[in-house]
Design a protein around this motif. Structure first.
Motif, PDB file in Angstrom:
ATOM      1  N   ILE A  34       0.719  -1.049   0.002  1.00  0.00           N
ATOM      2  CA  ILE A  34      -0.087  -0.128  -0.039  1.00  0.00           C
ATOM      3  C   ILE A  34       0.834   1.360   0.128  1.00  0.00           C
ATOM      4  CG2 ILE A  34      -1.724   1.344   1.225  1.00  0.00           C
ATOM      5  CD1 ILE A  34      -2.949  -1.367  -0.024  1.00  0.00           C
ATOM      6  N   LEU A  35       1.742   1.326   0.691  1.00  0.00           N
ATOM      7  CA  LEU A  35       2.892   2.458   0.971  1.00  0.00           C
ATOM      8  C   LEU A  35       3.532   3.044  -0.399  1.00  0.00           C
ATOM      9  CD1 LEU A  35       3.844   4.627   2.515  1.00  0.00           C
ATOM     10  CD2 LEU A  35       6.138   2.994   3.153  1.00  0.00           C
ATOM     11  N   GLY A  36       3.992   1.659  -1.039  1.00  0.00           N
ATOM     12  CA  GLY A  36       4.864   1.909  -2.081  1.00  0.00           C
ATOM     13  C   GLY A  36       3.930   2.448  -3.374  1.00  0.00           C
ATOM     14  N   LYS A  37       2.733   1.859  -3.373  1.00  0.00           N
ATOM     15  CA  LYS A  37       1.686   2.324  -4.340  1.00  0.00           C
ATOM     16  C   LYS A  37       1.528   3.857  -4.263  1.00  0.00           C
ATOM     17  CE  LYS A  37      -0.344  -2.220  -5.173  1.00  0.00           C
ATOM     18  NZ  LYS A  37      -1.583  -2.989  -5.011  1.00  0.00           N
ATOM     19  N   ALA A  38       1.133   4.099  -3.007  1.00  0.00           N
ATOM     20  CA  ALA A  38       0.816   5.601  -2.603  1.00  0.00           C
ATOM     21  C   ALA A  38       2.062   6.519  -3.005  1.00  0.00           C
ATOM     22  CB  ALA A  38       0.375   5.610  -1.391  1.00  0.00           C
ATOM     23  N   LEU A  39       3.047   6.330  -2.709  1.00  0.00           N
ATOM     24  CA  LEU A  39       4.298   7.075  -2.938  1.00  0.00           C
ATOM     25  C   LEU A  39       4.579   7.277  -4.345  1.00  0.00           C
ATOM     26  CD1 LEU A  39       6.719   5.886  -0.194  1.00  0.00           C
ATOM     27  CD2 LEU A  39       5.515   7.956   0.091  1.00  0.00           C
ATOM     28  N   LEU A  40       4.669   6.019  -4.951  1.00  0.00           N
ATOM     29  CA  LEU A  40       4.632   6.108  -6.468  1.00  0.00           C
ATOM     30  C   LEU A  40       3.574   6.896  -7.294  1.00  0.00           C
ATOM     31  CD1 LEU A  40       5.491   2.281  -7.177  1.00  0.00           C
ATOM     32  CD2 LEU A  40       7.040   4.324  -7.998  1.00  0.00           C
ATOM     33  N   ASP A  41       2.362   6.953  -6.808  1.00  0.00           N
ATOM     34  CA  ASP A  41       1.613   7.710  -7.261  1.00  0.00           C
ATOM     35  C   ASP A  41       1.783   9.418  -7.392  1.00  0.00           C
ATOM     36  OD1 ASP A  41      -0.251   5.854  -8.555  1.00  0.00           O
ATOM     37  OD2 ASP A  41      -1.616   6.008  -6.835  1.00  0.00           O
ATOM     38  N   MET A  44      -3.528  -0.228   6.744  1.00  0.00           N
ATOM     39  CA  MET A  44      -3.424   1.038   5.960  1.00  0.00           C
ATOM     40  C   MET A  44      -4.109   0.817   4.561  1.00  0.00           C
ATOM     41  SD  MET A  44       0.827   1.351   5.840  1.00  0.00           S
ATOM     42  CE  MET A  44       0.875   3.002   4.764  1.00  0.00           C
ATOM     43  N   SER A  45      -4.998   1.983   4.181  1.00  0.00           N
ATOM     44  CA  SER A  45      -5.946   2.096   3.301  1.00  0.00           C
ATOM     45  C   SER A  45      -5.472   3.115   2.184  1.00  0.00           C
ATOM     46  CB  SER A  45      -7.337   1.967   3.837  1.00  0.00           C
ATOM     47  OG  SER A  45      -7.684   1.163   4.654  1.00  0.00           O
ATOM     48  N   TYR A  46      -5.563   2.527   0.946  1.00  0.00           N
ATOM     49  CA  TYR A  46      -5.447   3.513  -0.034  1.00  0.00           C
ATOM     50  C   TYR A  46      -6.162   3.117  -1.163  1.00  0.00           C
ATOM     51  CZ  TYR A  46      -2.720   6.448  -3.519  1.00  0.00           C
ATOM     52  OH  TYR A  46      -2.489   7.249  -4.603  1.00  0.00           O
ATOM     53  N   LYS A  47      -6.848   4.223  -1.850  1.00  0.00           N
ATOM     54  CA  LYS A  47      -7.666   3.965  -2.909  1.00  0.00           C
ATOM     55  C   LYS A  47      -8.459   2.379  -3.025  1.00  0.00           C
ATOM     56  CE  LYS A  47      -5.148   6.823  -6.213  1.00  0.00           C
ATOM     57  NZ  LYS A  47      -4.195   6.901  -7.776  1.00  0.00           N
ATOM     58  N   ASN A  48      -9.279   2.522  -2.091  1.00  0.00           N
ATOM     59  CA  ASN A  48     -10.330   1.363  -1.786  1.00  0.00           C
ATOM     60  C   ASN A  48      -9.475  -0.222  -1.519  1.00  0.00           C
ATOM     61  OD1 ASN A  48     -12.430   2.890  -1.922  1.00  0.00           O
ATOM     62  ND2 ASN A  48     -12.299   2.985  -4.195  1.00  0.00           N
ATOM     63  N   GLU A  49      -8.172   0.015  -1.143  1.00  0.00           N
ATOM     64  CA  GLU A  49      -7.399  -1.370  -1.017  1.00  0.00           C
ATOM     65  C   GLU A  49      -6.911  -1.132   0.257  1.00  0.00           C
ATOM     66  OE1 GLU A  49      -4.200  -4.070  -3.458  1.00  0.00           O
ATOM     67  OE2 GLU A  49      -4.317  -1.749  -3.857  1.00  0.00           O
ATOM     68  N   ASP A  50      -7.052  -2.472   1.014  1.00  0.00           N
ATOM     69  CA  ASP A  50      -6.276  -2.577   2.531  1.00  0.00           C
ATOM     70  C   ASP A  50      -5.215  -3.342   2.741  1.00  0.00           C
ATOM     71  OD1 ASP A  50      -8.649  -0.851   3.067  1.00  0.00           O
ATOM     72  OD2 ASP A  50      -9.985  -2.560   3.521  1.00  0.00           O
ATOM     73  N   SER A  51      -4.263  -2.825   3.553  1.00  0.00           N
ATOM     74  CA  SER A  51      -3.097  -3.849   3.863  1.00  0.00           C
ATOM     75  C   SER A  51      -3.963  -4.993   4.603  1.00  0.00           C
ATOM     76  CB  SER A  51      -2.096  -3.018   4.362  1.00  0.00           C
ATOM     77  OG  SER A  51      -2.453  -2.590   5.826  1.00  0.00           O
ATOM     78  N   GLU A  52      -2.829  -5.915   4.967  1.00  0.00           N
ATOM     79  CA  GLU A  52      -2.950  -6.787   6.072  1.00  0.00           C
ATOM     80  C   GLU A  52      -2.561  -6.033   7.357  1.00  0.00           C
ATOM     81  OE1 GLU A  52      -4.108 -10.173   5.717  1.00  0.00           O
ATOM     82  OE2 GLU A  52      -4.511  -9.676   3.498  1.00  0.00           O
ATOM     83  N   PRO A  53      -3.268  -6.385   8.396  1.00  0.00           N
ATOM     84  CA  PRO A  53      -2.939  -5.899   9.814  1.00  0.00           C
ATOM     85  C   PRO A  53      -1.318  -6.315  10.014  1.00  0.00           C
ATOM     86  CG  PRO A  53      -4.971  -7.238   9.853  1.00  0.00           C
ATOM     87  CD  PRO A  53      -4.370  -7.584   8.510  1.00  0.00           C
ATOM     88  N   PHE A  54      -0.684  -5.225  10.670  1.00  0.00           N
ATOM     89  CA  PHE A  54       0.752  -5.270  11.027  1.00  0.00           C
ATOM     90  C   PHE A  54       0.855  -4.806  12.373  1.00  0.00           C
ATOM     91  CE2 PHE A  54       0.338  -1.595   8.550  1.00  0.00           C
ATOM     92  CZ  PHE A  54       1.180  -0.594   9.239  1.00  0.00           C
ATOM     93  N   ASP A  55       1.570  -5.237  13.101  1.00  0.00           N
ATOM     94  CA  ASP A  55       2.045  -4.987  14.566  1.00  0.00           C
ATOM     95  C   ASP A  55       3.152  -4.033  14.321  1.00  0.00           C
ATOM     96  OD1 ASP A  55       0.220  -6.758  15.657  1.00  0.00           O
ATOM     97  OD2 ASP A  55       1.857  -8.253  15.563  1.00  0.00           O
TER      98      ASP A  55
END
Length: 237
Positions: free
Chosen positions: A5-12, A188-199
């Motif tokens: 999710i983070l990588g996609k958002a940063l690239l955008d 984390m959520s970005y453009k209607n996509e959610d990450s897996e939960p992380f600690d």
């Protein structure tokens, strides 16, 4: 975070396709927003704590969890031999596009046969430990990656204040299913996509100092921030 999710958002954001920010959900509070522009800040836009950490770097530097590479790029411009490490492929692509010369797309615990003078862990970089019980494992990995006169620069926060009770007698209310109050689970959520939960781990300074000492580190506080945050330096005993 297999969906990156983070990588996609940063690239955008880098490609000028920015339309929204990352939204985070945690076991601590309601939804929050991570502004993508903040990941691309320059030195003057950074908090004083981060500026101080960068000014205290020495020698070869490993920027752990480098994100969009803002810290690494500042150090590179100052003449440091710095490597940006992130397990997000998108983040590493952004770093390369922005001009960072040395990058690693890997998990911190997987690194072998490398030594550095400074391990840099900003934006609560120690959070990657996830749980307090994992802290020893991460500290031991730091020992393997440091030259004998090396240092770890990291920041974190004491989030006990988030458990303050509303009762008149004060005190704190901490859920019984939490081993340590600084352990938080995020999505984390970005453009209607959610990450897996992380600690993610927030560790108070005294707890960090005890763990560091147990694992052969001296631990000193360099700065006490205004929001129960701090910058610490770890050096080998």
């Amino acid at each position: 975070m297999s969906k990156d999710i983070l990588g996609k958002a940063l690239l955008d954001y880098l490609k000028l396709e920015y339309t929204e920010d990352i939204v985070t959900q945690s076991t601590l509070d309601e939804a929050d927003v991570l502004p993508l522009s903040y990941m691309f800040r320059n030195f003057e836009q950074m908090p004083y704590l981060e500026q101080t950490a960068l000014k205290n770097c020495k020698g070869t530097v490993l920027d752990i969890g480098c994100g969009a590479g803002s810290h690494s790029l500042y150090l590179q411009d100052k003449g440091f031999l710095v490597t940006g490490l992130d397990k997000s492929p998108g983040a590493i692509e952004v770093c390369k596009e922005r001009g960072l010369l040395k990058t690693l797309n890997n998990n911190f615990l997987n690194l072998r046969d490398q030594k550095y003078d400074t391990l840099l862990m900003l934006m609560n970089g120690i959070g990657i430990a996830g749980k307090l019980k994992n802290l020893d494992q991460y500290l031991n990995q730091m020992k393997k990656l440091l030259h004998s006169n090396g240092q770890v620069l990291l920041d974190s926060s004491d989030i006990l204040y988030m458990y303050e009770s509303d009762d008149e007698d004060g005190g704190y209310w901490i859920p019984q299913d939490v081993d340590y109050y600084g352990e938080v689970t995020f999505t984390m959520s970005y453009k209607n996509e959610d990450s897996e939960p992380f600690d993610w781990l927030y560790v108070d300074f005294n707890t960090l100092k005890r763990a560091a000492s147990f694992n052969g580190f001296e631990c000193e506080m360099l700065i006490q921030g205004p929001n129960d945050d701090y910058l610490a330096r770890l050096t080998l005993m």
